[in-house]
Design a protein around this motif. Structure first.
Motif, short mmCIF file in Angstrom:
data_model
loop_
_atom_site.label_atom_id
_atom_site.label_comp_id
_atom_site.label_asym_id
_atom_site.label_seq_id
_atom_site.Cartn_x
_atom_site.Cartn_y
_atom_site.Cartn_z
N UNK A 1 -37.39 60.00 -130.41
CA UNK A 1 -36.54 59.35 -131.40
C UNK A 1 -35.43 58.52 -130.77
N UNK A 2 -35.39 58.49 -129.44
CA UNK A 2 -34.33 57.74 -128.75
C UNK A 2 -34.61 56.24 -128.77
N UNK A 3 -33.57 55.47 -128.53
CA UNK A 3 -33.66 54.01 -128.52
C UNK A 3 -34.66 53.53 -127.46
N UNK A 4 -35.51 52.59 -127.85
CA UNK A 4 -36.46 52.00 -126.91
C UNK A 4 -35.76 50.95 -126.07
N UNK A 5 -35.88 51.05 -124.75
CA UNK A 5 -35.24 50.11 -123.84
C UNK A 5 -36.21 49.01 -123.44
N UNK A 6 -37.42 49.39 -123.09
CA UNK A 6 -38.45 48.43 -122.68
C UNK A 6 -39.80 49.14 -122.80
N UNK A 7 -40.83 48.55 -122.26
CA UNK A 7 -42.15 49.17 -122.31
C UNK A 7 -42.93 48.91 -121.05
N UNK A 8 -43.96 49.75 -120.82
CA UNK A 8 -44.86 49.58 -119.69
C UNK A 8 -46.29 49.45 -120.22
N UNK A 9 -47.03 48.51 -119.69
CA UNK A 9 -48.43 48.33 -120.08
C UNK A 9 -49.33 49.22 -119.23
N UNK A 10 -50.55 49.43 -119.69
CA UNK A 10 -51.52 50.20 -118.91
C UNK A 10 -51.70 49.56 -117.54
N UNK A 11 -51.62 50.39 -116.51
CA UNK A 11 -51.75 49.90 -115.14
C UNK A 11 -50.43 49.61 -114.45
N UNK A 12 -49.34 49.47 -115.22
CA UNK A 12 -48.03 49.22 -114.61
C UNK A 12 -47.50 50.48 -113.95
N UNK A 13 -46.75 50.31 -112.87
CA UNK A 13 -46.20 51.45 -112.13
C UNK A 13 -44.69 51.30 -111.96
N UNK A 14 -44.01 52.43 -111.85
CA UNK A 14 -42.58 52.48 -111.53
C UNK A 14 -42.36 53.59 -110.52
N UNK A 15 -41.28 53.47 -109.77
CA UNK A 15 -40.85 54.53 -108.86
C UNK A 15 -39.77 55.33 -109.58
N UNK A 16 -39.97 56.62 -109.73
CA UNK A 16 -38.99 57.47 -110.42
C UNK A 16 -38.35 58.44 -109.44
N UNK A 17 -37.20 59.01 -109.84
CA UNK A 17 -36.48 59.91 -108.94
C UNK A 17 -36.13 61.26 -109.56
N UNK A 18 -36.44 61.44 -110.85
CA UNK A 18 -36.17 62.71 -111.52
C UNK A 18 -37.18 62.94 -112.62
N UNK A 19 -37.27 64.18 -113.09
CA UNK A 19 -38.04 64.45 -114.30
C UNK A 19 -37.31 65.50 -115.12
N UNK A 20 -37.71 65.63 -116.39
CA UNK A 20 -37.09 66.59 -117.29
C UNK A 20 -38.10 66.96 -118.36
N UNK A 21 -38.08 68.20 -118.80
CA UNK A 21 -38.95 68.67 -119.88
C UNK A 21 -38.14 68.77 -121.16
N UNK A 22 -38.49 67.95 -122.14
CA UNK A 22 -37.78 67.93 -123.42
C UNK A 22 -38.77 67.66 -124.55
#
Length: 330
Positions: free
Chosen positions: A198-219
């Protein structure tokens, strides 16, 4: 409630000053002196960032001292003490300061041989309660490696503020993990401001796109990966916790520490003569002045100085150190 979150790298508390490498050649602290051109031995001292006043006290050696603290990253707080202020701090313990907040004035209170700002800093586990003994006994780090000058300042021999700061989140539930996330879901993925559908959408990723992440969270029944996007922390759902739906693949990375930019191998040309020559990168006795009229190759670099081979001076292997800002690179 935790300490304020830094919004950028730490910056010099003295805006018209110079780094005195002779003060602490081993790097356990940093001294900032006043500039003759400004005649400002009692110049204002400002907060180094978005920080809270942790302590303000007079000590026999450090004189009028103030300690500030902030959340540096998701695992550590940073504590910075500034000593020898002219008078007691003009802010009180508990105050939240911005970078434009004055905390006092440069001075020579305590055991000092002239007006300057004495800075020592350390990192502590996030949430560590502050007491002065904890600051004094914590392992020190070299402030020169973490404090920068900005274009509005005139701080001689201090490194310029980088532009790659990544703000952290105040969410204590984040778990540190470095990885590469690739979207596999046919409809793509919404990237949100918070770990919530339900949070505000900032942007989107298409199938096949990749990002480098540095954290995760279970919510909310989802595993969210998190990264910095255009200066803010964002979240993307990787999968449902029961694995009934998977939106992308995660490849865990072994993150290498960032390496400082080096000018070793580049040419260095003095701006003026005579040229000050030193035997080492910090402290030490000045070899003296030497004339010359050519460019040199930078052999090494440390603490605002560069090493060159100066054939006109009698030094071991003709190698001497010069202040980097006394010349032009390239």
């Amino acid at each position: 409630m935790g300490l304020p979150i830094l919004l950028n790298y730490l910056q010099s508390p003295a805006h018209k000053s110079f780094v005195n490498f002779d003060g602490h050649p081993n790097g356990d602290a940093m001294d900032l002196g006043w500039r003759n051109k400004y005649n400002n031995p009692n110049q204002p001292l400002y907060s180094l960032g978005e920080m809270q006043v942790l302590g303000a006290q007079y000590f026999k050696d450090a004189g009028n001292n103030i300690a500030l603290g902030a959340q540096y990253d998701n695992e550590r707080d940073v504590w910075v003490a500034t000593g020898h202020m002219q008078y007691a701090a003009i802010v009180k313990v508990g105050d939240i300061l911005t970078r434009s907040s004055q905390m006092g004035n440069m001075g020579d209170s305590g055991k000092s041989f002239g007006a300057h700002a004495h800075i020592r800093m350390c990192f502590v586990p996030k949430g560590t309660p502050f007491i002065w003994d904890a600051l004094f006994n914590a392992p020190r780090v070299n402030p020169y490696d973490y404090i920068y000058t900005t274009p509005e300042m005139d701080v001689l021999d201090m490194k310029a503020m980088p532009n790659d700061w990544a703000s952290i989140t105040d969410d204590d539930s984040l778990v540190r993990q470095d990885g590469k996330f690739t979207v596999t879901f046919a409809d793509g993925l919404n990237v949100r401001k918070k770990p919530s559908v339900n949070s505000e959408r900032v942007t989107g990723l298409s199938k096949g796109q990749s990002v480098i992440y540095d954290n995760y969270i279970d919510e909310e029944g989802y595993r969210w990966v998190s990264w910095i996007h255009e200066g803010i922390r964002v979240y993307g759902a990787r999968r449902k916790l029961d694995n009934s739906e998977i939106y992308g693949d995660a490849e865990f990375l072994s993150k290498e520490p960032s390496r400082p930019v080096s000018d070793v191998g580049k040419s260095w040309t003095p701006k003026s003569f005579p040229l000050k020559l030193y035997p080492q990168s910090t402290g030490g006795t000045n070899y003296g002045d030497s004339n010359g009229d050519r460019s040199y190759t930078i052999l090494s670099e440390a603490n605002g100085r560069v090493q060159i081979q100066h054939k006109l001076f009698d030094a071991p292997q003709n190698k001497v150190w010069v202040t980097k800002s006394d010349g032009k690179v390239g």
